[in-house]
Write an enzyme that holds these catalytic residues in place. Structure first.
Site, PDB file in Angstrom:
ATOM      1  N   GLN A 102       0.853  -1.193   0.000  1.00  0.00           N
ATOM      2  CA  GLN A 102       0.000   0.000   0.000  1.00  0.00           C
ATOM      3  C   GLN A 102       0.889   1.242   0.000  1.00  0.00           C
ATOM      4  O   GLN A 102       0.390   2.355  -0.029  1.00  0.00           O
ATOM      5  CB  GLN A 102      -0.874   0.010   1.256  1.00  0.00           C
ATOM      6  CG  GLN A 102      -1.816  -1.169   1.366  1.00  0.00           C
ATOM      7  CD  GLN A 102      -2.348  -1.310   2.779  1.00  0.00           C
ATOM      8  OE1 GLN A 102      -3.384  -0.744   3.122  1.00  0.00           O
ATOM      9  NE2 GLN A 102      -1.649  -2.051   3.615  1.00  0.00           N
ATOM     10  N   ASN A 103       2.192   1.027   0.076  1.00  0.00           N
ATOM     11  CA  ASN A 103       3.112   2.169   0.148  1.00  0.00           C
ATOM     12  C   ASN A 103       3.362   2.755  -1.239  1.00  0.00           C
ATOM     13  O   ASN A 103       3.352   2.044  -2.239  1.00  0.00           O
ATOM     14  CB  ASN A 103       4.413   1.750   0.816  1.00  0.00           C
ATOM     15  CG  ASN A 103       4.172   1.316   2.253  1.00  0.00           C
ATOM     16  OD1 ASN A 103       3.134   1.652   2.828  1.00  0.00           O
ATOM     17  ND2 ASN A 103       5.090   0.555   2.820  1.00  0.00           N
ATOM     18  N   HIS A 120      -1.730   1.334  -4.106  1.00  0.00           N
ATOM     19  CA  HIS A 120      -2.109   2.749  -3.969  1.00  0.00           C
ATOM     20  C   HIS A 120      -1.234   3.668  -4.817  1.00  0.00           C
ATOM     21  O   HIS A 120      -1.100   4.848  -4.532  1.00  0.00           O
ATOM     22  CB  HIS A 120      -2.066   3.168  -2.490  1.00  0.00           C
ATOM     23  CG  HIS A 120      -3.124   2.494  -1.662  1.00  0.00           C
ATOM     24  ND1 HIS A 120      -3.150   2.507  -0.290  1.00  0.00           N
ATOM     25  CD2 HIS A 120      -4.216   1.767  -2.034  1.00  0.00           C
ATOM     26  CE1 HIS A 120      -4.200   1.828   0.151  1.00  0.00           C
ATOM     27  NE2 HIS A 120      -4.851   1.357  -0.886  1.00  0.00           N
ATOM     28  N   CYS A 131      -2.139  16.717 -20.674  1.00  0.00           N
ATOM     29  CA  CYS A 131      -1.380  16.152 -21.805  1.00  0.00           C
ATOM     30  C   CYS A 131      -0.627  14.876 -21.451  1.00  0.00           C
ATOM     31  O   CYS A 131      -0.056  14.225 -22.314  1.00  0.00           O
ATOM     32  CB  CYS A 131      -0.402  17.192 -22.362  1.00  0.00           C
ATOM     33  SG  CYS A 131       1.027  17.477 -21.284  1.00  0.00           S
ATOM     34  N   CYS A 152       1.761  22.189 -15.573  1.00  0.00           N
ATOM     35  CA  CYS A 152       2.547  21.592 -16.656  1.00  0.00           C
ATOM     36  C   CYS A 152       2.934  22.704 -17.642  1.00  0.00           C
ATOM     37  O   CYS A 152       2.324  23.786 -17.646  1.00  0.00           O
ATOM     38  CB  CYS A 152       1.672  20.553 -17.351  1.00  0.00           C
ATOM     39  SG  CYS A 152       2.430  19.766 -18.788  1.00  0.00           S
ATOM     40  N   CYS A 154       2.153  22.771 -20.535  1.00  0.00           N
ATOM     41  CA  CYS A 154       0.973  23.000 -21.386  1.00  0.00           C
ATOM     42  C   CYS A 154      -0.110  23.787 -20.642  1.00  0.00           C
ATOM     43  O   CYS A 154      -1.152  24.102 -21.203  1.00  0.00           O
ATOM     44  CB  CYS A 154       0.399  21.663 -21.883  1.00  0.00           C
ATOM     45  SG  CYS A 154      -0.626  20.801 -20.662  1.00  0.00           S
ATOM     46  N   GLY A 191       3.287  -4.206   8.994  1.00  0.00           N
ATOM     47  CA  GLY A 191       3.133  -2.771   9.231  1.00  0.00           C
ATOM     48  C   GLY A 191       1.932  -2.132   8.579  1.00  0.00           C
ATOM     49  O   GLY A 191       2.060  -1.083   7.954  1.00  0.00           O
ATOM     50  N   SER A 192       0.773  -2.765   8.743  1.00  0.00           N
ATOM     51  CA  SER A 192      -0.458  -2.151   8.224  1.00  0.00           C
ATOM     52  C   SER A 192      -1.561  -2.243   9.270  1.00  0.00           C
ATOM     53  O   SER A 192      -1.715  -3.278   9.928  1.00  0.00           O
ATOM     54  CB  SER A 192      -0.926  -2.845   6.944  1.00  0.00           C
ATOM     55  OG  SER A 192      -2.171  -2.310   6.538  1.00  0.00           O
ATOM     56  N   ALA A 235       8.330  -4.660  12.353  1.00  0.00           N
ATOM     57  CA  ALA A 235       8.370  -5.661  11.279  1.00  0.00           C
ATOM     58  C   ALA A 235       9.815  -5.939  10.849  1.00  0.00           C
ATOM     59  O   ALA A 235      10.195  -7.091  10.638  1.00  0.00           O
ATOM     60  CB  ALA A 235       7.534  -5.176  10.095  1.00  0.00           C
TER      61      ALA A 235
HETATM   62  P1  OAD Z   1      -1.429   2.994   8.786  1.00  0.00           P
HETATM   63  O1  OAD Z   1      -0.738   4.258   9.095  1.00  0.00           O
HETATM   64  O2  OAD Z   1      -2.908   2.969   8.833  1.00  0.00           O
HETATM   65  O3  OAD Z   1      -0.947   1.875   9.785  1.00  0.00           O
HETATM   66  C1  OAD Z   1       0.400   1.665  10.037  1.00  0.00           C
HETATM   67  C2  OAD Z   1       0.535   0.598  11.103  1.00  0.00           C
HETATM   68  O4  OAD Z   1       1.913   0.303  11.224  1.00  0.00           O
HETATM   69  C3  OAD Z   1       0.026   1.019  12.471  1.00  0.00           C
HETATM   70  O5  OAD Z   1      -0.973   0.104  12.900  1.00  0.00           O
HETATM   71  C4  OAD Z   1       1.274   0.927  13.384  1.00  0.00           C
HETATM   72  O6  OAD Z   1       1.001   0.282  14.598  1.00  0.00           O
HETATM   73  C5  OAD Z   1       2.192   0.054  12.572  1.00  0.00           C
HETATM   74  N1  OAD Z   1       3.636   0.319  12.724  1.00  0.00           N
HETATM   75  C6  OAD Z   1       4.290   1.483  12.900  1.00  0.00           C
HETATM   76  N2  OAD Z   1       5.615   1.313  12.886  1.00  0.00           N
HETATM   77  C7  OAD Z   1       5.817  -0.017  12.680  1.00  0.00           C
HETATM   78  C8  OAD Z   1       6.970  -0.843  12.574  1.00  0.00           C
HETATM   79  N3  OAD Z   1       8.203  -0.341  12.634  1.00  0.00           N
HETATM   80  N4  OAD Z   1       6.782  -2.174  12.389  1.00  0.00           N
HETATM   81  C9  OAD Z   1       5.544  -2.700  12.328  1.00  0.00           C
HETATM   82  N5  OAD Z   1       4.420  -1.976  12.422  1.00  0.00           N
HETATM   83  C10 OAD Z   1       4.548  -0.648  12.598  1.00  0.00           C
HETATM   84  O7  OAD Z   1      -0.841   2.497   7.376  1.00  0.00           O
HETATM   85  P2  OAD Z   1      -1.520   1.583   6.278  1.00  0.00           P
HETATM   86  O8  OAD Z   1      -2.183   0.405   6.872  1.00  0.00           O
HETATM   87  O9  OAD Z   1      -0.494   1.352   5.241  1.00  0.00           O
HETATM   88  O10 OAD Z   1      -3.875   5.285   1.736  1.00  0.00           O
HETATM   89  O11 OAD Z   1      -2.625   2.546   5.709  1.00  0.00           O
HETATM   90  C11 OAD Z   1      -3.386   2.177   4.632  1.00  0.00           C
HETATM   91  C12 OAD Z   1      -3.686   3.354   3.777  1.00  0.00           C
HETATM   92  O12 OAD Z   1      -4.260   4.409   4.560  1.00  0.00           O
HETATM   93  C13 OAD Z   1      -2.471   4.028   3.169  1.00  0.00           C
HETATM   94  O13 OAD Z   1      -1.998   3.374   2.024  1.00  0.00           O
HETATM   95  C14 OAD Z   1      -2.970   5.388   2.852  1.00  0.00           C
HETATM   96  C15 OAD Z   1      -3.669   5.670   4.152  1.00  0.00           C
HETATM   97  O14 OAD Z   1      -4.657   6.620   4.132  1.00  0.00           O
HETATM   98  C16 OAD Z   1      -4.227   6.346   1.019  1.00  0.00           C
HETATM   99  O15 OAD Z   1      -3.782   7.448   1.255  1.00  0.00           O
HETATM  100  C17 OAD Z   1      -5.193   6.016  -0.068  1.00  0.00           C
END
Ligand code: OAD
Length: 246
Positions: A102-103, A120, A131, A152, A154, A191-192, A235
């Site tokens: 998602q990064n 994403h 353009c 841009c 353009c 890390g999500s 992680a």
């Molecule tokens: P989040 O910011 O929602 O969640 C990040 C998670 O990583 C949190 O639950 C933390 O506890 C955890 N965390 C932090 N540091 C860490 C580490 N060193 N090791 C392991 N875990 C750690 O991020 P995403 O789940 O990626 O989308 O968020 C999903 C989407 O929401 C993103 O892609 C973005 C955001 O809004 C858009 O902007 C469309």
């Protein structure tokens, strides 16, 4: 904790179709802030304003100020961390099937993973909405010093390749991610927060299709109950311990 790490080591040793599913927490140790959790960006910036496609189309100054002040400076200098390199090692060992991320920072590719599905988009790819001309982050940042929103040559408006809220995910990436989730033997969440859909539907797809589900995240997630192993820790630290025999 040691027990969980040994259990995960065992699962990894018998897996050869691993999907690494990464979120902002995976890049946190590269210096890029997460969105949620301690010090998350969305506690300072309302995503309904700063990362919403409808607002962007009406007035993109919010987004571009956010890009200029928060995203460009950190993403520009960020380097892959130990966790990224463990995923490259797993690819070399023939164990990694896909990275689904998602990064939007491009750090998996910079580390050397060859098969990265970006759900994403990628913020380093900037295009003119009129353009189609491409701009680098540096070129765009220079423009931002002179005018916001940047234009841009353009005269058209620019947009980064990041998917904003209210925008569909790139179709091909989404289909490839679903296939990867269906076909893997280990789905490794790294890390999500697992709260943003449709990305967060992937762990369930993997589990339904018989994969082991392992979640390594500092904070608890809504999918923890479904997981075979949950490790609430860094992680990159956990992955390094596994590869280095810790
Ligand atoms: P989040 O910011 O929602 O969640 C990040 C998670 O990583 C949190 O639950 C933390 O506890 C955890 N965390 C932090 N540091 C860490 C580490 N060193 N090791 C392991 N875990 C750690 O991020 P995403 O789940 O990626 O989308 O968020 C999903 C989407 O929401 C993103 O892609 C973005 C955001 O809004 C858009 O902007 C469309």
């Amino acid at each position: 904790m040691d027990e969980k790490i040994s259990e995960l080591k065992k699962i990894i040793s018998t897996s050869d179709q691993i999907v690494a599913f990464t979120g902002a927490g995976f890049s946190a140790e590269s210096g890029i802030s997460t969105f949620r959790g301690a010090g998350g960006l969305w506690s300072k910036y309302d995503p309904d304003i700063y990362a919403n496609i409808n607002v962007f189309m009406q007035d993109s100054t919010y987004y571009w100020n956010f890009f200029k002040d928060e995203r460009y400076p950190v993403i520009k200098k960020a380097k892959p961390n130990d966790g990224h390199y463990v995923l490259v090692e797993l690819e070399k060992l023939g164990k990694l099937y896909r990275v689904v991320t998602q990064n939007i920072d491009g750090l998996h590719q910079e580390a050397g993973n060859s098969d990265v599905i970006e759900l994403h988009g990628n913020t380093r790819k900037i295009n003119c909405l009129s353009c189609g001309k491409n701009y680098t982050m540096d070129e765009t940042y220079k423009k931002l010093q002179k005018e916001i929103p940047p234009k841009c040559s353009c005269g058209g408006n620019l947009k980064t390749g990041t998917v904003l809220f209210g925008e569909p995910l790139p179709q091909v990436a989404l289909e490839m991610a679903k296939l990867a989730a269906q076909n893997c033997d280990l789905f490794l969440v790294l890390g999500s927060s697992l709260v943003v859909y449709p990305a967060a539907s992937m762990p369930r797809i993997a589990k339904k299709n018989g994969a082991n589900l392992v979640i390594i995240n500092i904070d608890p997630t809504p999918m923890d109950e479904m997981a075979d192993i949950v490790i609430n820790d860094s992680a990159s630290k956990v992955l390094s311990a596994i590869i280095n025999g810790g």
